[in-house]
Design an enzyme around this catalytic site. Sequence first.
Site, PDB file in Angstrom:
ATOM      1  N   THR A  24      40.175 126.473  57.795  1.00 33.21           N
ATOM      2  CA  THR A  24      40.943 127.279  58.762  1.00 33.21           C
ATOM      3  C   THR A  24      40.489 128.727  58.753  1.00 33.21           C
ATOM      4  OG1 THR A  24      42.894 125.899  58.549  1.00 33.21           O
ATOM      5  CG2 THR A  24      43.290 128.133  59.272  1.00 33.21           C
ATOM      6  N   ASP A  67      36.025 121.041  58.525  1.00 35.19           N
ATOM      7  CA  ASP A  67      37.442 120.957  58.187  1.00 35.19           C
ATOM      8  C   ASP A  67      37.440 120.220  56.853  1.00 35.19           C
ATOM      9  OD1 ASP A  67      40.095 119.760  57.881  1.00 35.19           O
ATOM     10  OD2 ASP A  67      40.447 120.536  59.890  1.00 35.19           O
ATOM     11  N   SER A  68      38.128 120.735  55.859  1.00 39.32           N
ATOM     12  CA  SER A  68      37.959 120.152  54.521  1.00 39.32           C
ATOM     13  C   SER A  68      38.510 118.736  54.422  1.00 39.32           C
ATOM     14  CB  SER A  68      38.571 121.051  53.451  1.00 39.32           C
ATOM     15  OG  SER A  68      39.966 120.953  53.434  1.00 39.32           O
ATOM     16  N   SER A  69      39.226 118.283  55.432  1.00 38.83           N
ATOM     17  CA  SER A  69      39.650 116.872  55.445  1.00 38.83           C
ATOM     18  C   SER A  69      38.431 115.966  55.551  1.00 38.83           C
ATOM     19  CB  SER A  69      40.573 116.597  56.631  1.00 38.83           C
ATOM     20  OG  SER A  69      41.604 117.539  56.645  1.00 38.83           O
ATOM     21  N   THR A  99      41.870 124.498  52.986  1.00 40.43           N
ATOM     22  CA  THR A  99      42.882 124.358  51.933  1.00 40.43           C
ATOM     23  C   THR A  99      43.250 122.897  51.664  1.00 40.43           C
ATOM     24  OG1 THR A  99      44.650 124.634  53.561  1.00 40.43           O
ATOM     25  CG2 THR A  99      43.921 126.616  52.388  1.00 40.43           C
ATOM     26  N   ASP A 100      43.071 122.036  52.679  1.00 39.69           N
ATOM     27  CA  ASP A 100      43.597 120.666  52.533  1.00 39.69           C
ATOM     28  C   ASP A 100      43.045 119.937  51.309  1.00 39.69           C
ATOM     29  OD1 ASP A 100      45.168 120.988  54.740  1.00 39.69           O
ATOM     30  OD2 ASP A 100      43.861 119.894  56.112  1.00 39.69           O
ATOM     31  N   GLN A 287      53.981 111.185  39.613  1.00 45.72           N
ATOM     32  CA  GLN A 287      54.194 111.668  40.979  1.00 45.72           C
ATOM     33  C   GLN A 287      54.821 113.064  40.984  1.00 45.72           C
ATOM     34  OE1 GLN A 287      56.390 108.739  43.268  1.00 45.72           O
ATOM     35  NE2 GLN A 287      54.965 107.118  42.710  1.00 45.72           N
ATOM     36  N   CYS A 288      55.418 113.457  39.854  1.00 45.94           N
ATOM     37  CA  CYS A 288      56.023 114.798  39.774  1.00 45.94           C
ATOM     38  C   CYS A 288      54.899 115.828  39.649  1.00 45.94           C
ATOM     39  CB  CYS A 288      56.902 114.921  38.535  1.00 45.94           C
ATOM     40  SG  CYS A 288      58.288 113.805  38.554  1.00 45.94           S
TER      41      CYS A 288
HETATM   42  N1  ASP Z   1      42.498 121.516  57.878  1.00 46.71           N
HETATM   43  C1  ASP Z   1      42.097 122.749  57.285  1.00 46.71           C
HETATM   44  C2  ASP Z   1      41.060 122.452  56.222  1.00 46.71           C
HETATM   45  O1  ASP Z   1      41.412 122.035  55.162  1.00 46.71           O
HETATM   46  C3  ASP Z   1      43.268 123.452  56.690  1.00 46.71           C
HETATM   47  C4  ASP Z   1      42.963 124.782  56.056  1.00 46.71           C
HETATM   48  O2  ASP Z   1      41.852 125.204  55.865  1.00 46.71           O
HETATM   49  O3  ASP Z   1      43.926 125.471  55.693  1.00 46.71           O
HETATM   50  O4  ASP Z   1      39.889 122.634  56.447  1.00 46.71           O
END
Ligand code: ASP
Length: 354
Positions: A24, A67-69, A99-100, A287-288
Amino acid sequence: MKYKIVNINETGERSVLIIYTGGTFGMIQDESGSLAPFNFGKVVERVPELRQLDIRLTVISFPTPLDSSNILIQDWKDMAYIIEENYEQYDAFVVLHGTDTMAYSASMLSYMLEGLNKPVIFTGAQMPIGSIRSDARENLITALEIASAHTDGIPIVSEVCVYFNYRLLRGSRSQKLRSSTFAAFESENYPVLAEAGIEIEFNYAALEPYNPNSELKVQNQLDPNVIILKIFPGITEHAVKAILSDPEVKGVVLESFGSGNIMKFDWFINCLKQAIEEGKIILNVSQCVGGEVEQGKYETSKGLNRIGVLSGGDITTEAAITKMMFLLGRETDKDRLKHQLTHSLAGEMDSVWE
Ligand code: ASP
């Protein structure tokens, strides 16, 4: 792979290589209104302060910002390769990343960069650099300051970290817990490594000590044949069997309840037992987000030690699944592999002794 390299600032005491992978941070809206990554040249226009820092700065960009996804194992290898190739030339590295999946990448790089004694700081942003209220500028500039911080030439940070929203976290302890506030990341089971206020306050006791004799050795044999099995009340036997009977799967991260508890049904224990007998490695994580697995504390986790499920202690799921890929890729001896899974490799867990 064809990287784009741009020198931003050629004077300064320390040198930092920014590795721009996407996220992002550098996105703009496409015609349909969705956010998509754009190239780093435009990012520099938005942060002219970069040229004023007392740091020699170079940016190397992934050919297509991601996009890190969409991050794949090959992208981790590429990040490690870039660091290895430029290791002698730069004092520090800042990885701009979505961030993902940042916590996964930071965890994986902390394993792959064996013998690291320079800072590798991951950062990114919740809002694109072009938005007026974006967190991108602060995150990048402070990450660069932390990366270049040193005492008599010795870096203050010599490990893989995530810097986000005024806090520096150990990479292999970090998790993205929030998607819509600036405070996206936490490290529940390990102290914050630094807080950025007017001054940057380092938590020296929690930082990995600098080791002048260590030499970087990149380990890039990774095995993708792993899976996360997250249990929930009502999970069916056929779903669990479908996952655990896949012959390609070698490692399973079992996400259990609370301090490592599972439902105490014979069919479930039998599925786990059979998978282990077939040679699969099963690592139990909670899971916590805070606390740790303690197999045997409750009746509902007692059977796990007996059938050979390994306790992941206080490791995060992100650090566990990447560790599994890392160890399965390079360790052929099963006992050594099990030992390493339950002991810290890169500060990702308090080692578990059984
Ligand atoms: N979908 C974005 C990514 O992980 C989200 C981000 O960067 O905050 O690339």
